[in-house]
Design an enzyme around this catalytic site. Structure first.
Site, PDB file in Angstrom:
ATOM      1  N   GLU A 159     -44.388  -2.736 -25.450  1.00 23.29           N
ATOM      2  CA  GLU A 159     -44.473  -2.125 -26.771  1.00 23.29           C
ATOM      3  C   GLU A 159     -45.429  -3.019 -27.554  1.00 23.29           C
ATOM      4  O   GLU A 159     -45.103  -4.145 -27.892  1.00 23.29           O
ATOM      5  CB  GLU A 159     -43.096  -2.063 -27.440  1.00 23.29           C
ATOM      6  CG  GLU A 159     -42.114  -1.139 -26.756  1.00 23.29           C
ATOM      7  CD  GLU A 159     -42.362   0.328 -27.022  1.00 23.29           C
ATOM      8  OE1 GLU A 159     -43.244   0.653 -27.851  1.00 23.29           O
ATOM      9  OE2 GLU A 159     -41.659   1.151 -26.423  1.00 23.29           O
ATOM     10  N   HIS A 162     -47.098   1.166 -24.691  1.00 20.87           N
ATOM     11  CA  HIS A 162     -46.672   1.953 -25.856  1.00 20.87           C
ATOM     12  C   HIS A 162     -47.008   1.152 -27.114  1.00 20.87           C
ATOM     13  O   HIS A 162     -47.368  -0.003 -27.049  1.00 20.87           O
ATOM     14  CB  HIS A 162     -45.153   2.150 -25.853  1.00 20.87           C
ATOM     15  CG  HIS A 162     -44.631   3.009 -24.759  1.00 20.87           C
ATOM     16  ND1 HIS A 162     -43.426   3.656 -24.867  1.00 20.87           N
ATOM     17  CD2 HIS A 162     -45.103   3.322 -23.534  1.00 20.87           C
ATOM     18  CE1 HIS A 162     -43.188   4.335 -23.761  1.00 20.87           C
ATOM     19  NE2 HIS A 162     -44.189   4.142 -22.927  1.00 20.87           N
TER      20      HIS A 162
END
Length: 148
Positions: A92, A19
Site C-alpha cells: 500500500e 495499491h
C-alpha cells in the site's frame, strides 16, 4: 498466473501487488485473524513476517498480516498463496492516509520518489525468489540444491 504452471508446478514463487495508500506491506491472510492453521504453517508465516519486515526496514512502511488492517475476503494475496503457493505481498503505497497532499491518487510528481523509495524492498523480495525459506534459515529443508 495459471499459465505459469509447468508440469503442475507453479513457476512464479513471489509476487507484489501495488495499491495506494497507507504505506503498508501486507501478506496473507486477509480473511481471518489467525496467523497460522491448516492453510499456513508456522514456517510459512515466519517467512512472510521476516521478508515483510526486511522490506519495511528499507522504505519505512509498516509490515503486517493483511487482516491486521481489516478483514477482507477474496484478496489476491490470499488466492495466490493458498491456491498457487506463491508468497504474495501487497504494498500500500504513499501517502500514509488518503487525501494527504492531494487525493487517493498520488500526484505525478511522486512517481519517481516513491518508486525509488520502494526499489530496495523489491530487490530484497527478488533475492528470495529462488527460495523464500532462506529468509528463516531453512533453505536446506525446503529448497534442496538443484530443485526449483
Amino acid at each position: 498466473m495459471l499459465s505459469r504452471r509447468v508440469g503442475g508446478v507453479q513457476q512464479i514463487k513471489v509476487n507484489v501487488d501495488l495499491h495506494s495508500y497507507s504505506e503498508l506491506i501486507l501478506w496473507p491472510y486477509g480473511y481471518k485473524k489467525a496467523d497460522t492453521g491448516t492453510d499456513m504453517s508456522v514456517d510459512q508465516n515466519n517467512v512472510f513476517k521476516t521478508i515483510g519486515n526486511q522490506m519495511a526496514a528499507t522504505n519505512g512502511y509498516t509490515a503486517e498480516q493483511a487482516s491486521d488492517l481489516y478483514i477482507a475476503d477474496g484478496t489476491l494475496n490470499d488466492w495466490m498463496f493458498y491456491d498457487q503457493g506463491v508468497f504474495s505481498y501487497t504494498f500500500e503505497l504513499y501517502p500514509i492516509w488518503c487525501c494527504t497532499g492531494g487525493d487517493f491518487y498520488p500526484p505525478d510528481e511522486q512517481i519517481v520518489p516513491q518508486t525509488t523509495r520502494n526499489r530496495e524492498a523489491m530487490l530484497i523480495l527478488s533475492e528470495y525468489a529462488d527460495c523464500v525459506y532462506r529468509a528463516i534459515g531453512k533453505e536446506a529443508q525446503y529448497c534442496p540444491a538443484g530443485t526449483p
